[in-house]
Design an enzyme around this catalytic site. Sequence first.
Site, PDB file in Angstrom:
ATOM      1  N   GLU A 282       0.842  -1.213   0.000  1.00  0.00           N
ATOM      2  CA  GLU A 282       0.000   0.000   0.000  1.00  0.00           C
ATOM      3  C   GLU A 282       0.875   1.260   0.000  1.00  0.00           C
ATOM      4  O   GLU A 282       0.541   2.258  -0.629  1.00  0.00           O
ATOM      5  CB  GLU A 282      -0.953   0.003   1.197  1.00  0.00           C
ATOM      6  CG  GLU A 282      -1.967  -1.119   1.171  1.00  0.00           C
ATOM      7  CD  GLU A 282      -2.755  -1.209  -0.136  1.00  0.00           C
ATOM      8  OE1 GLU A 282      -3.182  -0.170  -0.662  1.00  0.00           O
ATOM      9  OE2 GLU A 282      -2.919  -2.341  -0.630  1.00  0.00           O
ATOM     10  N   TRP A 285       1.548   1.749  -3.384  1.00  0.00           N
ATOM     11  CA  TRP A 285       0.491   2.470  -4.133  1.00  0.00           C
ATOM     12  C   TRP A 285       0.655   3.983  -3.987  1.00  0.00           C
ATOM     13  O   TRP A 285       0.413   4.745  -4.918  1.00  0.00           O
ATOM     14  CB  TRP A 285      -0.898   2.055  -3.631  1.00  0.00           C
ATOM     15  CG  TRP A 285      -1.466   0.875  -4.366  1.00  0.00           C
ATOM     16  CD1 TRP A 285      -1.474  -0.409  -3.941  1.00  0.00           C
ATOM     17  CD2 TRP A 285      -2.093   0.885  -5.665  1.00  0.00           C
ATOM     18  NE1 TRP A 285      -2.077  -1.204  -4.890  1.00  0.00           N
ATOM     19  CE2 TRP A 285      -2.465  -0.451  -5.950  1.00  0.00           C
ATOM     20  CE3 TRP A 285      -2.382   1.874  -6.607  1.00  0.00           C
ATOM     21  CZ2 TRP A 285      -3.104  -0.813  -7.136  1.00  0.00           C
ATOM     22  CZ3 TRP A 285      -3.025   1.512  -7.791  1.00  0.00           C
ATOM     23  CH2 TRP A 285      -3.371   0.188  -8.049  1.00  0.00           C
ATOM     24  N   TRP A 313     -21.184  13.297 -18.519  1.00  0.00           N
ATOM     25  CA  TRP A 313     -21.534  13.293 -17.091  1.00  0.00           C
ATOM     26  C   TRP A 313     -22.824  14.066 -16.867  1.00  0.00           C
ATOM     27  O   TRP A 313     -23.115  15.029 -17.573  1.00  0.00           O
ATOM     28  CB  TRP A 313     -20.409  13.938 -16.277  1.00  0.00           C
ATOM     29  CG  TRP A 313     -19.105  13.232 -16.396  1.00  0.00           C
ATOM     30  CD1 TRP A 313     -18.015  13.641 -17.109  1.00  0.00           C
ATOM     31  CD2 TRP A 313     -18.754  11.980 -15.808  1.00  0.00           C
ATOM     32  NE1 TRP A 313     -16.997  12.718 -16.995  1.00  0.00           N
ATOM     33  CE2 TRP A 313     -17.426  11.678 -16.200  1.00  0.00           C
ATOM     34  CE3 TRP A 313     -19.425  11.063 -14.989  1.00  0.00           C
ATOM     35  CZ2 TRP A 313     -16.756  10.524 -15.798  1.00  0.00           C
ATOM     36  CZ3 TRP A 313     -18.754   9.922 -14.590  1.00  0.00           C
ATOM     37  CH2 TRP A 313     -17.445   9.661 -14.997  1.00  0.00           C
ATOM     38  N   ASN A 348     -10.361   3.043   3.180  1.00  0.00           N
ATOM     39  CA  ASN A 348     -10.114   2.875   1.737  1.00  0.00           C
ATOM     40  C   ASN A 348     -11.262   2.178   1.015  1.00  0.00           C
ATOM     41  O   ASN A 348     -11.678   2.608  -0.072  1.00  0.00           O
ATOM     42  CB  ASN A 348      -8.820   2.081   1.520  1.00  0.00           C
ATOM     43  CG  ASN A 348      -8.619   1.739   0.055  1.00  0.00           C
ATOM     44  OD1 ASN A 348      -8.882   0.613  -0.366  1.00  0.00           O
ATOM     45  ND2 ASN A 348      -8.198   2.713  -0.745  1.00  0.00           N
ATOM     46  N   TRP A 366     -16.123  12.565 -11.803  1.00  0.00           N
ATOM     47  CA  TRP A 366     -15.204  12.167 -10.719  1.00  0.00           C
ATOM     48  C   TRP A 366     -14.496  13.362 -10.093  1.00  0.00           C
ATOM     49  O   TRP A 366     -14.114  13.323  -8.916  1.00  0.00           O
ATOM     50  CB  TRP A 366     -14.196  11.114 -11.196  1.00  0.00           C
ATOM     51  CG  TRP A 366     -13.340  11.509 -12.378  1.00  0.00           C
ATOM     52  CD1 TRP A 366     -13.634  11.312 -13.689  1.00  0.00           C
ATOM     53  CD2 TRP A 366     -12.059  12.157 -12.349  1.00  0.00           C
ATOM     54  NE1 TRP A 366     -12.624  11.797 -14.487  1.00  0.00           N
ATOM     55  CE2 TRP A 366     -11.638  12.314 -13.691  1.00  0.00           C
ATOM     56  CE3 TRP A 366     -11.218  12.615 -11.333  1.00  0.00           C
ATOM     57  CZ2 TRP A 366     -10.423  12.918 -14.040  1.00  0.00           C
ATOM     58  CZ3 TRP A 366     -10.019  13.215 -11.673  1.00  0.00           C
ATOM     59  CH2 TRP A 366      -9.628  13.370 -13.012  1.00  0.00           C
ATOM     60  N   TRP A 389      -9.299   8.908  -7.586  1.00  0.00           N
ATOM     61  CA  TRP A 389     -10.530   9.302  -8.299  1.00  0.00           C
ATOM     62  C   TRP A 389     -10.473   8.933  -9.774  1.00  0.00           C
ATOM     63  O   TRP A 389     -11.497   8.596 -10.371  1.00  0.00           O
ATOM     64  CB  TRP A 389     -10.836  10.787  -8.079  1.00  0.00           C
ATOM     65  CG  TRP A 389     -11.542  10.958  -6.773  1.00  0.00           C
ATOM     66  CD1 TRP A 389     -10.995  11.362  -5.585  1.00  0.00           C
ATOM     67  CD2 TRP A 389     -12.919  10.652  -6.496  1.00  0.00           C
ATOM     68  NE1 TRP A 389     -11.944  11.339  -4.595  1.00  0.00           N
ATOM     69  CE2 TRP A 389     -13.128  10.916  -5.125  1.00  0.00           C
ATOM     70  CE3 TRP A 389     -13.986  10.193  -7.259  1.00  0.00           C
ATOM     71  CZ2 TRP A 389     -14.378  10.724  -4.514  1.00  0.00           C
ATOM     72  CZ3 TRP A 389     -15.234  10.001  -6.651  1.00  0.00           C
ATOM     73  CH2 TRP A 389     -15.415  10.263  -5.301  1.00  0.00           C
TER      74      TRP A 389
END
Length: 399
Positions: A282, A285, A313, A348, A366, A389
Amino acid sequence: MSKPIVIHWFRRDLRLADNPALNAAVDHAREADATLLCLYIHDEHTAGDWAWGGAHRWWLDKSLKSLGDTLSERGNKLVLRAGEAQAVLEELLDAHDIVGVYWNRCYEAFAIKRDKAIKDHIKERGITVESFNGSLLNEPWTIETKTGGPYKVFTPYWRAMLGKGGIHEPSNAHKSLPPAPRLNSENQTDWGLHPHEPDWSHGLAKRWTPGEEYARDRLRRFLDGKIAGYHEKRDFPGDHGTSRMSPHLHWGEISPRQIWHMAVDAHGHPSKTDVTEPYLREIGWREFSYHLIYHFPDLPTDPLNQKFADFPWRNDADDLKAWQYGNTGVPIIDAGMRELYETGWQHNRVRMITGSFLVKNLLLHWTEGERWFWDTLVDGDLASNSAGWQWIGGCGADA
Ligand code: FAD
Protein backbone atom coordinates in the site's frame (compact mmCIF):
# COMPACT_ATOMS: atom_id res chain seq x y z
CA MET A 1 28.22 41.53 13.61
CA SER A 2 25.44 38.95 13.32
CA LYS A 3 26.25 35.48 12.05
CA PRO A 4 25.31 34.26 8.57
CA ILE A 5 22.05 32.29 8.23
CA VAL A 6 21.24 28.88 6.72
CA ILE A 7 17.54 28.28 5.95
CA HIS A 8 15.68 25.01 6.19
CA TRP A 9 12.34 25.60 4.52
CA PHE A 10 9.76 23.22 6.07
CA ARG A 11 7.00 22.31 3.65
CA ARG A 12 5.39 18.85 3.76
CA ASP A 13 8.16 17.47 5.99
CA LEU A 14 6.91 18.52 9.41
CA ARG A 15 9.37 16.35 11.33
CA LEU A 16 12.96 16.23 12.56
CA ALA A 17 13.79 12.53 12.04
CA ASP A 18 14.82 11.30 8.59
CA ASN A 19 14.73 14.79 7.16
CA PRO A 20 17.57 14.94 4.60
CA ALA A 21 17.23 18.64 3.81
CA LEU A 22 17.20 19.58 7.48
CA ASN A 23 20.28 17.39 8.03
CA ALA A 24 22.11 19.17 5.20
CA ALA A 25 21.10 22.59 6.55
CA VAL A 26 22.33 21.66 10.05
CA ASP A 27 25.68 20.47 8.63
CA HIS A 28 26.05 23.64 6.60
CA ALA A 29 25.20 25.86 9.59
CA ARG A 30 27.74 24.07 11.79
CA GLU A 31 30.50 24.22 9.17
CA ALA A 32 29.89 27.92 8.46
CA ASP A 33 29.35 28.87 12.13
CA ALA A 34 25.95 30.13 10.99
CA THR A 35 22.54 30.23 12.63
CA LEU A 36 19.76 27.94 11.40
CA LEU A 37 16.48 29.51 10.30
CA CYS A 38 13.69 26.90 10.50
CA LEU A 39 11.09 28.52 8.27
CA TYR A 40 7.50 27.69 7.39
CA ILE A 41 5.74 29.79 4.73
CA HIS A 42 1.95 29.85 4.70
CA ASP A 43 1.41 30.39 0.97
CA GLU A 44 -2.24 30.54 -0.06
CA HIS A 45 -1.48 31.64 -3.63
CA THR A 46 0.87 29.21 -5.36
CA ALA A 47 -1.34 26.10 -5.29
CA GLY A 48 -4.24 27.92 -7.01
CA ASP A 49 -7.30 25.63 -7.02
CA TRP A 50 -5.47 23.22 -4.75
CA ALA A 51 -4.98 25.56 -1.79
CA TRP A 52 -5.51 23.70 1.51
CA GLY A 53 -9.10 22.77 2.41
CA GLY A 54 -10.69 23.19 5.85
CA ALA A 55 -9.55 19.82 7.28
CA HIS A 56 -6.03 20.39 5.96
CA ARG A 57 -5.90 23.75 7.70
CA TRP A 58 -6.99 22.22 11.01
CA TRP A 59 -4.24 19.59 10.80
CA LEU A 60 -1.59 22.07 9.71
CA ASP A 61 -2.39 24.30 12.69
CA LYS A 62 -1.78 21.47 15.19
CA SER A 63 1.20 19.97 13.37
CA LEU A 64 3.01 23.33 13.18
CA LYS A 65 2.49 23.83 16.92
CA SER A 66 3.93 20.40 17.60
CA LEU A 67 6.91 21.03 15.30
CA GLY A 68 7.51 24.44 16.90
CA ASP A 69 7.56 22.85 20.38
CA THR A 70 10.03 20.17 19.27
CA LEU A 71 12.33 22.74 17.66
CA SER A 72 12.29 24.84 20.84
CA GLU A 73 13.21 21.79 22.93
CA ARG A 74 16.25 21.28 20.66
CA GLY A 75 17.52 24.86 20.93
CA ASN A 76 15.95 26.42 17.81
CA LYS A 77 12.49 27.78 16.92
CA LEU A 78 10.00 27.77 14.07
CA VAL A 79 9.74 31.08 12.21
CA LEU A 80 6.41 31.63 10.45
CA ARG A 81 5.84 33.85 7.45
CA ALA A 82 2.74 34.23 5.30
CA GLY A 83 2.79 35.19 1.63
CA GLU A 84 3.79 33.99 -1.77
CA ALA A 85 6.79 31.70 -1.16
CA GLN A 86 9.12 33.25 -3.71
CA ALA A 87 8.45 36.79 -2.45
CA VAL A 88 8.94 35.78 1.19
CA LEU A 89 12.26 34.12 0.41
CA GLU A 90 13.46 37.04 -1.74
CA GLU A 91 12.69 39.43 1.10
CA LEU A 92 14.75 37.33 3.52
CA LEU A 93 17.63 37.09 1.04
CA ASP A 94 17.57 40.87 0.54
CA ALA A 95 17.55 41.66 4.24
CA HIS A 96 19.97 39.10 5.71
CA ASP A 97 23.25 37.33 5.12
CA ILE A 98 21.78 34.02 3.92
CA VAL A 99 24.42 31.49 2.86
CA GLY A 100 22.31 28.38 2.17
CA VAL A 101 18.71 27.35 1.49
CA TYR A 102 17.51 23.73 1.80
CA TRP A 103 14.20 21.96 1.27
CA ASN A 104 12.67 18.56 0.53
CA ARG A 105 10.99 18.16 -2.84
CA CYS A 106 7.28 18.26 -3.71
CA TYR A 107 6.02 16.73 -6.94
CA GLU A 108 2.81 18.54 -7.93
CA ALA A 109 3.16 20.58 -11.16
CA PHE A 110 2.66 23.94 -9.41
CA ALA A 111 5.24 23.05 -6.76
CA ILE A 112 7.83 21.93 -9.31
CA LYS A 113 7.36 25.19 -11.24
CA ARG A 114 7.64 27.32 -8.09
CA ASP A 115 10.69 25.47 -6.77
CA LYS A 116 12.54 25.66 -10.08
CA ALA A 117 12.00 29.44 -10.28
CA ILE A 118 13.11 29.90 -6.67
CA LYS A 119 16.17 27.70 -7.13
CA ASP A 120 17.25 29.60 -10.26
CA HIS A 121 16.95 32.94 -8.42
CA ILE A 122 18.92 31.75 -5.42
CA LYS A 123 21.64 30.29 -7.64
CA GLU A 124 21.90 33.58 -9.54
CA ARG A 125 22.70 35.25 -6.23
CA GLY A 126 25.55 32.79 -5.73
CA ILE A 127 23.93 31.23 -2.65
CA THR A 128 23.99 27.47 -1.99
CA VAL A 129 20.58 25.92 -2.65
CA GLU A 130 19.77 22.20 -2.55
CA SER A 131 16.67 20.05 -2.58
CA PHE A 132 16.28 16.44 -1.41
CA ASN A 133 13.94 13.48 -1.48
CA GLY A 134 12.25 13.54 1.92
CA SER A 135 8.84 12.04 1.17
CA LEU A 136 9.21 9.05 -1.14
CA LEU A 137 11.02 5.70 -1.17
CA ASN A 138 12.12 6.38 -4.74
CA GLU A 139 12.18 9.51 -6.86
CA PRO A 140 9.39 9.19 -9.46
CA TRP A 141 11.83 9.28 -12.37
CA THR A 142 14.07 6.48 -11.07
CA ILE A 143 11.65 3.64 -11.80
CA GLU A 144 11.11 3.06 -15.52
CA THR A 145 9.67 0.42 -17.81
CA LYS A 146 12.10 -1.59 -19.94
CA THR A 147 11.51 0.87 -22.78
CA GLY A 148 12.34 3.82 -20.53
CA GLY A 149 8.84 5.25 -19.90
CA PRO A 150 6.57 5.56 -16.85
CA TYR A 151 4.51 2.65 -15.56
CA LYS A 152 0.73 2.81 -15.90
CA VAL A 153 0.01 -0.53 -14.21
CA PHE A 154 0.74 -1.05 -10.52
CA THR A 155 1.92 -4.68 -10.25
CA PRO A 156 4.90 -4.39 -12.62
CA TYR A 157 5.73 -1.04 -10.97
CA TRP A 158 5.74 -2.72 -7.55
CA ARG A 159 7.89 -5.59 -8.84
CA ALA A 160 10.36 -3.12 -10.33
CA MET A 161 10.40 -1.23 -7.03
CA LEU A 162 11.10 -4.36 -5.00
CA GLY A 163 13.78 -5.40 -7.51
CA LYS A 164 15.50 -2.04 -7.27
CA GLY A 165 15.94 -2.26 -3.49
CA GLY A 166 18.37 0.14 -1.85
CA ILE A 167 15.93 2.06 0.35
CA HIS A 168 18.20 4.18 2.55
CA GLU A 169 18.16 3.75 6.30
CA PRO A 170 16.35 6.69 7.88
CA SER A 171 18.38 9.11 9.97
CA ASN A 172 17.63 9.97 13.59
CA ALA A 173 16.46 13.38 14.74
CA HIS A 174 19.15 15.81 15.91
CA LYS A 175 19.16 16.03 19.69
CA SER A 176 20.27 19.65 19.51
CA LEU A 177 20.18 22.18 16.70
CA PRO A 178 22.27 25.24 15.85
CA PRO A 179 20.73 28.39 17.34
CA ALA A 180 18.05 30.36 15.52
CA PRO A 181 18.74 33.86 14.17
CA ARG A 182 17.05 36.80 15.89
CA LEU A 183 14.08 37.05 13.57
CA ASN A 184 10.47 37.66 14.45
CA SER A 185 7.84 35.07 13.68
CA GLU A 186 4.28 35.82 12.67
CA ASN A 187 1.57 34.81 15.08
CA GLN A 188 0.06 31.50 13.95
CA THR A 189 -3.37 32.30 15.33
CA ASP A 190 -3.55 35.27 12.93
CA TRP A 191 -3.62 32.78 10.06
CA GLY A 192 -7.06 31.54 11.14
CA LEU A 193 -6.23 27.89 10.48
CA HIS A 194 -8.41 26.62 13.29
CA PRO A 195 -12.09 26.91 12.27
CA HIS A 196 -14.29 29.38 14.12
CA GLU A 197 -17.88 30.54 13.86
CA PRO A 198 -18.68 27.72 13.74
CA ASP A 199 -15.89 25.57 15.11
CA TRP A 200 -16.75 22.28 13.39
CA SER A 201 -13.54 20.51 14.37
CA HIS A 202 -14.59 18.50 17.48
CA GLY A 203 -14.86 15.26 15.51
CA LEU A 204 -11.36 15.74 14.12
CA ALA A 205 -9.90 16.49 17.55
CA LYS A 206 -11.52 13.35 18.97
CA ARG A 207 -10.01 11.15 16.25
CA TRP A 208 -6.55 12.61 15.56
CA THR A 209 -3.36 13.79 17.24
CA PRO A 210 -1.15 15.54 14.67
CA GLY A 211 2.62 15.64 15.17
CA GLU A 212 5.80 13.63 14.67
CA GLU A 213 5.86 11.91 18.05
CA TYR A 214 2.32 10.61 17.80
CA ALA A 215 2.86 9.48 14.19
CA ARG A 216 5.73 7.25 15.29
CA ASP A 217 3.78 5.92 18.30
CA ARG A 218 0.80 5.09 16.13
CA LEU A 219 3.02 3.22 13.68
CA ARG A 220 4.73 1.32 16.52
CA ARG A 221 1.38 0.21 17.91
CA PHE A 222 0.25 -0.92 14.48
CA LEU A 223 3.46 -2.87 13.90
CA ASP A 224 3.19 -4.49 17.35
CA GLY A 225 -0.37 -5.60 16.73
CA LYS A 226 -2.69 -5.11 13.82
CA ILE A 227 -0.20 -5.61 11.02
CA ALA A 228 -0.47 -9.38 11.57
CA GLY A 229 -4.14 -9.38 10.53
CA TYR A 230 -3.90 -6.47 8.07
CA HIS A 231 -4.22 -8.61 4.95
CA GLU A 232 -7.76 -9.71 5.86
CA LYS A 233 -8.97 -7.02 8.23
CA ARG A 234 -8.24 -4.17 5.81
CA ASP A 235 -11.28 -5.17 3.77
CA PHE A 236 -13.69 -4.53 6.65
CA PRO A 237 -14.28 -0.84 7.44
CA GLY A 238 -15.82 -1.60 10.87
CA ASP A 239 -12.71 -3.44 12.08
CA HIS A 240 -10.23 -0.55 12.29
CA GLY A 241 -7.65 -2.90 10.81
CA THR A 242 -5.59 -0.34 8.89
CA SER A 243 -2.75 1.86 10.15
CA ARG A 244 -4.33 5.33 9.71
CA MET A 245 -0.92 6.69 8.83
CA SER A 246 -2.21 8.61 5.78
CA PRO A 247 -2.47 12.12 7.28
CA HIS A 248 0.86 11.70 9.09
CA LEU A 249 2.46 10.67 5.79
CA HIS A 250 0.76 13.45 3.87
CA TRP A 251 2.18 16.10 6.20
CA GLY A 252 5.55 14.41 6.41
CA GLU A 253 5.35 13.82 10.17
CA ILE A 254 6.80 10.44 9.32
CA SER A 255 8.62 9.36 6.17
CA PRO A 256 7.88 6.26 4.09
CA ARG A 257 11.51 5.25 4.65
CA GLN A 258 10.90 5.18 8.41
CA ILE A 259 7.76 3.09 7.86
CA TRP A 260 9.56 0.74 5.50
CA HIS A 261 12.52 0.11 7.79
CA MET A 262 10.51 -0.09 11.01
CA ALA A 263 8.20 -2.66 9.37
CA VAL A 264 11.08 -4.68 7.86
CA ASP A 265 13.06 -4.63 11.12
CA ALA A 266 10.02 -5.85 13.04
CA HIS A 267 8.66 -8.47 10.64
CA GLY A 268 10.99 -9.02 7.64
CA HIS A 269 11.32 -7.90 4.02
CA PRO A 270 8.13 -7.92 1.88
CA SER A 271 9.76 -10.22 -0.68
CA LYS A 272 10.18 -12.82 2.09
CA THR A 273 7.13 -12.53 4.35
CA ASP A 274 3.45 -11.96 3.86
CA VAL A 275 3.21 -10.04 7.13
CA THR A 276 4.81 -6.91 5.67
CA GLU A 277 4.03 -7.47 1.96
CA PRO A 278 0.34 -6.46 1.98
CA TYR A 279 1.04 -3.38 4.09
CA LEU A 280 4.16 -2.14 2.32
CA ARG A 281 2.43 -2.79 -1.01
CA GLU A 282 0.00 0.00 0.00
CA ILE A 283 2.96 2.29 0.64
CA GLY A 284 3.88 1.18 -2.89
CA TRP A 285 0.49 2.47 -4.13
CA ARG A 286 1.33 5.82 -2.61
CA GLU A 287 4.65 5.80 -4.48
CA PHE A 288 2.83 4.82 -7.67
CA SER A 289 0.47 7.81 -7.28
CA TYR A 290 3.49 10.12 -7.07
CA HIS A 291 5.03 8.38 -10.09
CA LEU A 292 1.80 9.14 -11.98
CA ILE A 293 1.42 12.78 -10.94
CA TYR A 294 5.06 13.46 -11.78
CA HIS A 295 4.82 11.93 -15.26
CA PHE A 296 1.23 13.09 -15.92
CA PRO A 297 1.02 16.52 -14.26
CA ASP A 298 -2.62 17.02 -15.36
CA LEU A 299 -3.68 13.96 -13.34
CA PRO A 300 -5.89 16.08 -10.99
CA THR A 301 -8.04 17.36 -13.87
CA ASP A 302 -7.63 15.36 -17.10
CA PRO A 303 -8.50 11.70 -17.63
CA LEU A 304 -5.38 9.63 -18.12
CA ASN A 305 -7.32 7.63 -20.66
CA GLN A 306 -8.42 10.32 -23.13
CA LYS A 307 -11.23 8.09 -24.36
CA PHE A 308 -13.21 9.44 -21.38
CA ALA A 309 -12.55 13.14 -22.09
CA ASP A 310 -16.04 13.71 -23.55
CA PHE A 311 -17.99 11.36 -21.31
CA PRO A 312 -21.54 12.77 -20.88
CA TRP A 313 -21.53 13.29 -17.09
CA ARG A 314 -24.76 14.47 -15.45
CA ASN A 315 -24.91 17.79 -13.72
CA ASP A 316 -27.19 17.68 -10.68
CA ALA A 317 -26.51 19.93 -7.70
CA ASP A 318 -29.13 18.22 -5.47
CA ASP A 319 -27.72 14.74 -6.01
CA LEU A 320 -24.20 16.03 -5.41
CA LYS A 321 -25.24 17.69 -2.15
CA ALA A 322 -27.09 14.57 -0.98
CA TRP A 323 -23.90 12.55 -1.59
CA GLN A 324 -21.63 15.10 0.09
CA TYR A 325 -23.68 15.28 3.29
CA GLY A 326 -24.66 11.61 3.49
CA ASN A 327 -28.33 11.92 2.52
CA THR A 328 -28.58 9.48 -0.38
CA GLY A 329 -30.66 6.94 1.55
CA VAL A 330 -28.07 4.18 0.98
CA PRO A 331 -26.74 3.29 4.46
CA ILE A 332 -23.08 2.53 3.70
CA ILE A 333 -22.73 5.58 1.45
CA ASP A 334 -24.33 7.87 4.01
CA ALA A 335 -22.32 6.40 6.90
CA GLY A 336 -19.07 6.86 4.95
CA MET A 337 -19.85 10.42 3.87
CA ARG A 338 -20.90 11.43 7.39
CA GLU A 339 -17.76 9.84 8.81
CA LEU A 340 -15.72 11.89 6.33
CA TYR A 341 -17.47 15.12 7.29
CA GLU A 342 -17.15 14.40 10.99
CA THR A 343 -13.62 12.99 11.22
CA GLY A 344 -11.80 14.05 8.03
CA TRP A 345 -11.11 10.45 7.02
CA GLN A 346 -12.71 7.49 5.28
CA HIS A 347 -11.62 3.86 5.10
CA ASN A 348 -10.11 2.88 1.74
CA ARG A 349 -12.87 0.37 0.93
CA VAL A 350 -15.49 3.01 1.77
CA ARG A 351 -13.70 5.57 -0.43
CA MET A 352 -14.09 3.02 -3.22
CA ILE A 353 -17.78 2.46 -2.53
CA THR A 354 -18.79 6.12 -2.02
CA GLY A 355 -16.68 7.11 -5.03
CA SER A 356 -18.22 4.44 -7.24
CA PHE A 357 -21.70 5.50 -6.15
CA LEU A 358 -21.03 9.11 -7.16
CA VAL A 359 -19.53 8.20 -10.50
CA LYS A 360 -21.31 5.04 -11.57
CA ASN A 361 -24.76 5.38 -9.97
CA LEU A 362 -25.25 9.14 -9.93
CA LEU A 363 -23.13 9.64 -13.08
CA LEU A 364 -21.56 12.79 -11.63
CA HIS A 365 -18.05 13.76 -12.73
CA TRP A 366 -15.20 12.17 -10.72
CA THR A 367 -13.65 15.62 -10.26
CA GLU A 368 -16.70 16.62 -8.13
CA GLY A 369 -15.82 13.82 -5.72
CA GLU A 370 -12.13 14.64 -5.88
CA ARG A 371 -12.85 18.26 -4.96
CA TRP A 372 -15.11 17.33 -2.02
CA PHE A 373 -12.52 14.89 -0.69
CA TRP A 374 -9.87 17.59 -1.06
CA ASP A 375 -11.91 19.99 1.08
CA THR A 376 -12.81 17.47 3.77
CA LEU A 377 -9.96 14.93 4.15
CA VAL A 378 -7.17 15.43 6.67
CA ASP A 379 -4.98 13.27 4.39
CA GLY A 380 -6.12 14.98 1.14
CA ASP A 381 -3.09 14.46 -1.07
CA LEU A 382 -3.06 15.66 -4.65
CA ALA A 383 -1.23 12.58 -5.95
CA SER A 384 -3.18 9.87 -4.09
CA ASN A 385 -6.54 11.64 -4.32
CA SER A 386 -6.29 12.26 -8.07
CA ALA A 387 -5.02 8.75 -8.76
CA GLY A 388 -7.80 7.31 -6.55
CA TRP A 389 -10.53 9.30 -8.30
CA GLN A 390 -9.21 8.54 -11.77
CA TRP A 391 -9.28 4.89 -10.81
CA ILE A 392 -12.87 5.23 -9.55
CA GLY A 393 -13.78 7.10 -12.74
CA GLY A 394 -12.47 4.18 -14.79
CA CYS A 395 -10.17 6.52 -16.71
CA GLY A 396 -6.97 6.23 -14.63
CA ALA A 397 -4.02 3.89 -14.34
CA ASP A 398 -4.76 0.22 -13.72
CA ALA A 399 -8.51 1.00 -13.61
P1 FAD B 1 -3.35 1.70 5.23
O1 FAD B 1 -4.20 0.66 4.61
O2 FAD B 1 -2.87 1.47 6.60
O3 FAD B 1 -2.13 1.94 4.21
C1 FAD B 1 -0.88 2.51 4.62
C2 FAD B 1 -0.55 3.71 3.77
O4 FAD B 1 -0.44 3.34 2.40
C3 FAD B 1 -1.61 4.78 3.79
O5 FAD B 1 -1.48 5.60 4.92
C4 FAD B 1 -1.35 5.51 2.48
O6 FAD B 1 -0.29 6.43 2.61
C5 FAD B 1 -0.91 4.40 1.56
N1 FAD B 1 -2.04 3.91 0.78
C6 FAD B 1 -2.93 2.95 1.11
N2 FAD B 1 -3.80 2.73 0.10
C7 FAD B 1 -3.47 3.59 -0.89
C8 FAD B 1 -3.98 3.85 -2.19
N3 FAD B 1 -5.00 3.16 -2.70
N4 FAD B 1 -3.39 4.81 -2.93
C9 FAD B 1 -2.34 5.50 -2.45
N5 FAD B 1 -1.80 5.29 -1.24
C10 FAD B 1 -2.35 4.34 -0.46
N6 FAD B 1 -4.86 8.43 0.24
C11 FAD B 1 -4.28 9.54 0.72
O7 FAD B 1 -3.28 9.44 1.45
N7 FAD B 1 -4.75 10.77 0.40
C12 FAD B 1 -5.86 10.95 -0.38
O8 FAD B 1 -6.25 12.08 -0.67
C13 FAD B 1 -6.50 9.79 -0.87
N8 FAD B 1 -7.63 9.90 -1.63
C14 FAD B 1 -8.23 8.75 -2.10
C15 FAD B 1 -9.37 8.88 -2.91
C16 FAD B 1 -10.01 7.75 -3.41
C17 FAD B 1 -11.23 7.91 -4.28
C18 FAD B 1 -9.49 6.48 -3.10
C19 FAD B 1 -10.16 5.24 -3.63
C20 FAD B 1 -8.36 6.34 -2.32
C21 FAD B 1 -7.72 7.46 -1.80
N9 FAD B 1 -6.56 7.37 -0.99
C22 FAD B 1 -5.97 8.51 -0.53
C23 FAD B 1 -5.94 6.07 -0.73
C24 FAD B 1 -6.39 5.31 0.55
O9 FAD B 1 -7.77 5.22 0.60
C25 FAD B 1 -5.88 5.95 1.84
O10 FAD B 1 -4.49 6.18 1.74
C26 FAD B 1 -6.12 5.02 3.03
O11 FAD B 1 -7.49 4.77 3.17
C27 FAD B 1 -5.55 5.64 4.28
O12 FAD B 1 -5.81 4.85 5.39
P2 FAD B 1 -4.65 4.11 6.18
O13 FAD B 1 -3.56 5.07 6.47
O14 FAD B 1 -5.27 3.42 7.34
O15 FAD B 1 -4.16 3.07 5.09
